[in-house]
Design an enzyme around this catalytic site. Structure first.
Site, PDB file in Angstrom:
ATOM      1  N   LYS A  73     -10.298  23.467   6.807  1.00  0.00           N
ATOM      2  CA  LYS A  73      -9.415  23.570   5.638  1.00  0.00           C
ATOM      3  C   LYS A  73      -8.625  24.881   5.626  1.00  0.00           C
ATOM      4  CE  LYS A  73     -11.707  23.128   1.913  1.00  0.00           C
ATOM      5  NZ  LYS A  73     -11.998  24.545   1.690  1.00  0.00           N
ATOM      6  N   THR A  75      -8.024  26.814   8.226  1.00  0.00           N
ATOM      7  CA  THR A  75      -7.135  26.753   9.378  1.00  0.00           C
ATOM      8  C   THR A  75      -5.876  25.958   9.042  1.00  0.00           C
ATOM      9  OG1 THR A  75      -9.059  26.849  10.833  1.00  0.00           O
ATOM     10  CG2 THR A  75      -7.009  26.102  11.816  1.00  0.00           C
ATOM     11  N   ARG A  96      -9.023  32.839  -0.020  1.00  0.00           N
ATOM     12  CA  ARG A  96     -10.124  33.664  -0.512  1.00  0.00           C
ATOM     13  C   ARG A  96     -10.563  34.650   0.559  1.00  0.00           C
ATOM     14  NH1 ARG A  96     -14.657  29.599  -1.837  1.00  0.00           N
ATOM     15  NH2 ARG A  96     -13.716  28.576  -0.033  1.00  0.00           N
ATOM     16  N   LYS A 107     -22.289  30.125   8.782  1.00  0.00           N
ATOM     17  CA  LYS A 107     -21.007  29.470   8.554  1.00  0.00           C
ATOM     18  C   LYS A 107     -19.853  30.196   9.238  1.00  0.00           C
ATOM     19  CE  LYS A 107     -18.330  27.485   4.734  1.00  0.00           C
ATOM     20  NZ  LYS A 107     -17.042  28.180   4.831  1.00  0.00           N
ATOM     21  N   ALA A 275     -17.778  28.036  -4.090  1.00  0.00           N
ATOM     22  CA  ALA A 275     -17.230  26.812  -4.662  1.00  0.00           C
ATOM     23  C   ALA A 275     -18.296  25.843  -5.142  1.00  0.00           C
ATOM     24  CB  ALA A 275     -16.333  26.108  -3.652  1.00  0.00           C
ATOM     25  N   PHE A 303     -14.733  23.939  -0.250  1.00  0.00           N
ATOM     26  CA  PHE A 303     -15.485  22.708  -0.003  1.00  0.00           C
ATOM     27  C   PHE A 303     -14.619  21.467  -0.212  1.00  0.00           C
ATOM     28  CE2 PHE A 303     -19.245  25.544  -1.011  1.00  0.00           C
ATOM     29  CZ  PHE A 303     -19.597  25.685   0.307  1.00  0.00           C
ATOM     30  N   PHE A 383      -8.945  17.283  17.205  1.00  0.00           N
ATOM     31  CA  PHE A 383      -9.884  17.799  18.206  1.00  0.00           C
ATOM     32  C   PHE A 383      -9.581  17.103  19.534  1.00  0.00           C
ATOM     33  CE2 PHE A 383     -11.938  19.332  14.510  1.00  0.00           C
ATOM     34  CZ  PHE A 383     -12.907  20.269  14.866  1.00  0.00           C
ATOM     35  N   TRP A 411      -4.415  24.216  15.279  1.00  0.00           N
ATOM     36  CA  TRP A 411      -5.457  25.051  15.889  1.00  0.00           C
ATOM     37  C   TRP A 411      -5.023  25.446  17.308  1.00  0.00           C
ATOM     38  CZ3 TRP A 411      -8.532  25.373  20.152  1.00  0.00           C
ATOM     39  CH2 TRP A 411      -9.631  26.244  20.076  1.00  0.00           C
TER      40      TRP A 411
END
Length: 558
Positions: A73, A75, A96, A107, A275, A303, A383, A411
């Site tokens: 998210k 990214t 954030r 994480k 979150a 999230f 991906f 990405w």
């Protein structure tokens, strides 16, 4: 083919001086408070000088219910900002700040990934401009003043059994969840049970991110309920005369931080409430300032859409008067397979049926965004293991509920890999289709607000609670807090309170086990199921691999 790590890519970035980044959004050099050559805070004087300008378009980036496979998210938020700039739009992103707990836990950081990152990555993921340290200090100053007040006679009559304010530290440390303080004799005070939360779970963090200016910040800090007397009268931070000093500690932290993407586009990174136990959005001040400086502002909510987006819309937008113009829902083929029942270790093989099954989760999030009056679009974060058939299954699922889906390779390719989505999002934001409305009105009773979230967003049959919790709802309603929004604390992994119940469950009950007043943040926290305000480290924390190499560079920070 060798794939470079995020930190290797970030280290090769050709950053511009932050003054040049500020020029892109017409921020003069004298409005920047520099923290070295590549990061700066935006002065309060400049923010006040632009407040009467018209707003740009606000684009929310949210996601499907998270999985261990990852969604990307942040990214996507960074990539979309770059993509909008590539197609000639004046755009910036608002994110954030990362917490040290996840960075050294499991994480990782929150600066994006691949070629859709914000830099300087190491600084952002570590101490940055010191905002979290200021929040920690302000929170713990209040804690110290509570115990000091009791030590010197307790004129306010605080019941030591009913003190609700806890200390914080920005680290995962389960040993601090429940402690006894003031041991060691008379000179150290009166022993009592206490505990630590992680800094991002502090109400001070939520307050900083919702405050409109320094005056509002001090008002909210003063309204913090620190505990109760024996006759259950609330004692506030203002009663302890702590609000002034707390504001002093936070005066610089309140100013948004300006950094840049790998493509040298401007980004505000400011604040970082969790979150799943707070409202999970960057600061109101950063978002509102960005809207005065750019034509398109891309921001994220933590999230999945059931948690972060719901709180962004029902708490942040309600309080700040924000009206989003579009919602981007991030998903991956891998995550859809996990929601379809595939184990993490089996994700590489093609499984179109599992993708289609897992897309029920995506479709529900799309439907939920429409309940807020927002036109949704889906970003498929690509991906290399994705197959054409699997991607087509995601597209078909989105289109079956009236939403377009775009394959995005930001990405690997930065802004160039997300141009198609950027063009569509700009058109969507400019179309006037959005008709934002919160899920529930201010004057709805607190119990009904919680039940509305559970039934409308989680698709539960309803909420349940013990007699004591129902009494908490009633007491807060009777005490004049009934107009506040609800901030649900629950697992992020499921629409339900069972983290293992993936996909799109229906008919489940949502058990509310505790209700917490956040009077300064001005919301009511409803704790549903099991949730931790102080995480612990995993058996093999990321911290074990993070080190300096022989050149003095940080390795394995992600």
């Amino acid at each position: 083919m060798t794939v470079k790590s995020d930190i290797e890519i970030a280290r090769e970035a050709k950053m511009k001086p932050i003054s040049q980044v500020g020029e892109k959004i017409a921020v003069p050099g004298d409005a920047l408070l520099n923290y070295g050559p590549y990061k700066a805070k935006i002065s309060a004087e400049f923010i006040n000088s632009v407040k009467d300008r018209p707003d740009g378009k606000l684009i929310l980036v949210t996601a499907i219910s998270p999985t261990p496979a990852g969604e990307g998210k942040t990214t996507t938020t960074v990539g979309l900002g770059d993509g909008l700039n590539r197609i000639g739009k004046k755009a910036m992103s608002c994110l954030r700040e990362p917490s040290l707990g996840p960075c050294f836990g499991v994480k990782g950081g929150a600066a994006g990934g691949g070629y859709a990152q914000v830099v300087p990555m190491e600084d952002i993921n570590l101490h940055f401009t010191g905002d979290f340290h200021a929040i920690t200090s302000a929170n713990n100053l209040l804690a110290a003043m509570i115990d000091n007040h009791i030590y010197w006679g307790n004129k306010l009559g605080l019941d030591e059994r009913r003190i609700t304010w806890r200390r914080v530290i920005d680290m995962n440390d389960r040993a601090l969840r429940s402690i006894v303080n003031s041991l060691g004799g008379v000179s150290n005070g009166f022993p009592r049970q206490d505990g630590f939360d992680i800094t991002v779970a502090s109400e001070v963090m939520a307050i900083l991110c919702l405050a409109s200016d320094l005056k509002d910040l001090q008002r909210r800090l003063g309204n913090i309920v620190v505990g109760y007397t024996r006759d259950k009268k609330a004692v506030l931070a203002r009663d302890l005369k702590a609000d002034g000093a707390m504001t002093v500690l936070l005066k610089d932290a309140l100013m948004p931080n300006l950094v840049q993407t790998l493509e040298n586009n401007p980004v505000f990174i400011h604040g970082g409430p969790f979150a799943n136990i707070a409202h999970g959005c960057n600061s109101v001040l950063a978002t509102k300032t960005a809207l005065k400086l750019a034509d398109y502002v891309v921001t994220e909510a933590g999230f999945g859409a059931d948690l972060g987006a719901e709180k962004f819309l029902d708490i942040k937008c309600r309080m700040a008067g924000l009206k989003p113009d579009a919602a981007v829902i991030v998903t991956t083929v891998r995550a859809m397979k996990m929601h379809g029942g595939v184990a993490k270790n089996d994700l590489k093989g093609e499984n179109v049926a599992a993708v289609a099954k897992g897309c029920e989760n995506l479709k529900r999030h799309i439907e939920n965004m429409r309940k807020f009056g927002l036109p949704p679009v889906v970003a498929i974060n690509q991906f290399i293991t994705d197959t054409d058939a699997e991607i087509d299954a995601v597209r078909e699922a989105a289109e079956s509920v009236g939403a377009k889906a775009f394959l995005c390779s930001h990405w690997a390719n930065g802004g160039a890999g997300i141009e198609d989505l950027a063009r569509y999002v700009a058109e969507l934001a400019d179309s006037g289709q959005a008709d934002f409305k919160p899920l529930y009105p201010d004057d709805m009773p607190l119990w009904d607000k919680m039940n509305t979230i559970a039934t409308e967003i989680y698709r539960a049959s309803g909420i349940t609670a013990s007699a004591s919790v129902k009494a908490q709802f009633k007491d807060l309603q009777d005490a004049g807090y009934g107009h506040l929004p609800i901030c649900v604390a629950k697992t992020q992994y499921s629409f339900s309170t069972d983290p293992n119940l993936r996909g799109a469950p229906t008919g489940h009950e949502v058990p509310v086990r505790e209700v917490i007043l956040a009077a300064g943040a001005e919301f009511i926290v409803a704790v549903a199921g099991d949730i931790m305000r102080m995480p612990g480290l995993p058996s093999v924390p990321s911290a074990e691999a993070i080190r300096l190499n022989d050149q003095g560079h940080i390795e394995n920070l992600s």
